[in-house]
Design an enzyme around this catalytic site. Sequence first.
Site, PDB file in Angstrom:
ATOM      1  N   GLU A 114       0.813  -1.219   0.000  1.00  0.00           N
ATOM      2  CA  GLU A 114       0.000   0.000   0.000  1.00  0.00           C
ATOM      3  C   GLU A 114       0.848   1.272   0.000  1.00  0.00           C
ATOM      4  O   GLU A 114       0.348   2.339  -0.378  1.00  0.00           O
ATOM      5  CB  GLU A 114      -0.994  -0.025   1.176  1.00  0.00           C
ATOM      6  CG  GLU A 114      -2.065  -1.097   0.967  1.00  0.00           C
ATOM      7  CD  GLU A 114      -3.001  -1.308   2.144  1.00  0.00           C
ATOM      8  OE1 GLU A 114      -4.163  -1.665   1.919  1.00  0.00           O
ATOM      9  OE2 GLU A 114      -2.559  -1.147   3.308  1.00  0.00           O
TER      10      GLU A 114
ATOM     11  N   ASP B 154     -11.788  -6.512  -3.350  1.00  0.00           N
ATOM     12  CA  ASP B 154     -12.624  -7.733  -3.269  1.00  0.00           C
ATOM     13  C   ASP B 154     -14.012  -7.350  -2.780  1.00  0.00           C
ATOM     14  O   ASP B 154     -14.253  -6.206  -2.418  1.00  0.00           O
ATOM     15  CB  ASP B 154     -11.978  -8.754  -2.317  1.00  0.00           C
ATOM     16  CG  ASP B 154     -11.801  -8.184  -0.919  1.00  0.00           C
ATOM     17  OD1 ASP B 154     -10.720  -7.633  -0.632  1.00  0.00           O
ATOM     18  OD2 ASP B 154     -12.764  -8.239  -0.122  1.00  0.00           O
TER      19      ASP B 154
HETATM   20  O1  OS5 Z   1      -4.808  -4.695   5.983  1.00  0.00           O
HETATM   21  C1  OS5 Z   1      -5.807  -5.665   5.841  1.00  0.00           C
HETATM   22  C2  OS5 Z   1      -7.135  -5.001   5.599  1.00  0.00           C
HETATM   23  N1  OS5 Z   1      -7.039  -4.631   4.217  1.00  0.00           N
HETATM   24  C3  OS5 Z   1      -8.306  -4.158   3.598  1.00  0.00           C
HETATM   25  C4  OS5 Z   1      -9.232  -5.248   3.103  1.00  0.00           C
HETATM   26  C5  OS5 Z   1     -10.097  -5.995   3.891  1.00  0.00           C
HETATM   27  N2  OS5 Z   1     -10.298  -6.029   5.224  1.00  0.00           N
HETATM   28  C6  OS5 Z   1     -11.228  -6.891   5.691  1.00  0.00           C
HETATM   29  N3  OS5 Z   1     -11.940  -7.736   4.909  1.00  0.00           N
HETATM   30  C7  OS5 Z   1     -11.752  -7.713   3.565  1.00  0.00           C
HETATM   31  N4  OS5 Z   1     -12.481  -8.523   2.782  1.00  0.00           N
HETATM   32  C8  OS5 Z   1     -10.807  -6.824   3.019  1.00  0.00           C
HETATM   33  N5  OS5 Z   1     -10.388  -6.570   1.763  1.00  0.00           N
HETATM   34  C9  OS5 Z   1      -9.418  -5.610   1.804  1.00  0.00           C
HETATM   35  C10 OS5 Z   1      -6.303  -5.654   3.531  1.00  0.00           C
HETATM   36  C11 OS5 Z   1      -5.604  -6.468   4.570  1.00  0.00           C
HETATM   37  C12 OS5 Z   1      -6.251  -7.826   4.652  1.00  0.00           C
HETATM   38  S1  OS5 Z   1      -5.376  -9.022   5.598  1.00  0.00           S
HETATM   39  C13 OS5 Z   1      -4.431  -9.738   4.296  1.00  0.00           C
HETATM   40  C14 OS5 Z   1      -3.300 -10.631   4.801  1.00  0.00           C
HETATM   41  C15 OS5 Z   1      -2.603 -11.233   3.626  1.00  0.00           C
HETATM   42  C16 OS5 Z   1      -1.245 -11.786   3.943  1.00  0.00           C
HETATM   43  N6  OS5 Z   1      -0.981 -12.703   4.858  1.00  0.00           N
HETATM   44  N7  OS5 Z   1       0.305 -12.993   4.810  1.00  0.00           N
HETATM   45  N8  OS5 Z   1       0.844 -12.263   3.868  1.00  0.00           N
HETATM   46  C17 OS5 Z   1      -0.071 -11.509   3.293  1.00  0.00           C
HETATM   47  C18 OS5 Z   1       2.271 -12.361   3.505  1.00  0.00           C
HETATM   48  C19 OS5 Z   1       3.156 -11.619   4.442  1.00  0.00           C
HETATM   49  C20 OS5 Z   1       4.126 -12.290   5.156  1.00  0.00           C
HETATM   50  C21 OS5 Z   1       4.966 -11.591   6.019  1.00  0.00           C
HETATM   51  C22 OS5 Z   1       4.830 -10.219   6.180  1.00  0.00           C
HETATM   52  C23 OS5 Z   1       3.865  -9.555   5.466  1.00  0.00           C
HETATM   53  C24 OS5 Z   1       3.028 -10.254   4.588  1.00  0.00           C
END
Ligand code: OS5
Length: 231
Positions: free
Chosen positions: A12, A196
Amino acid sequence: MTIAIMGAMPEEIAPILEKVGEYKTTSYAGNNYYEAQYKGLNLVIAYSKIGKVFSTLTAATLCEHFGAKKLLFSGVAGAISSDLKVGDLIVATKLAQHDLDITAFGHPFGYVPEGAVFVESDKELNSLAYEVAKEMQKPLQEGVIATGDQFVADEARKNWIGNTFGADALEMEGASVAVVCDALNVPFFILRAISDAADMDASFSFDEFLETSAVQSAAFVMNMVDKLAQK
Ligand code: OS5
């Protein structure tokens, strides 16, 4: 003037760091903060990590430690409103915490005593966003954003959040940033590009569109910064 730009995830803020070019990195309270001179403004840029607790810490640090006088949030969100499609931009007029629940004591969802269900964002920054949208010829919707410590990938939960808070989009950081900025009297702006629809396909859609939607949001926020630099 120091302006903070924050996101929750590296994706972001990456386009913002790319646009400012040179910056100084400082580690503070377990996070990195990137300071840059940009068109006569001091920018301080950071991603918080995901969720309300980390975003509270980062927003408070940006304001109290780095002296930010305005805070702009750039990121992605899940759509609740069927008018919002992947890549569309939404600016929050007000934000609420959808997972805050002491209803057992007769309070409404999202409310704690001495708090408020909704925190309103800054009207001046929001109208500046409309000027920017007009110049970019980019549609910009405004609406309510609901925040909680939950990646919503469930139609029923999404509909409940929409009905309970009148929310148009949901995410995991906006309302906590809003609470911090409101308490510290720092005008704030929350922009999200849809990644999404918060439904059973949400995680796949999120993975596919995180980067492109984050770029959309970041480009818009940098145009806001350009406008602020001209003032
Ligand atoms: O910051 C979180 C909220 N964001 C907005 C969003 C959202 N929130 C709630 N429900 C939804 N349907 C949403 N759509 C968009 C996005 C983000 C969501 S949590 C995503 C986690 C994905 C992830 N997990 N591991 N990694 C990525 C890899 C990683 C590994 C180490 C360090 C950093 C990333």
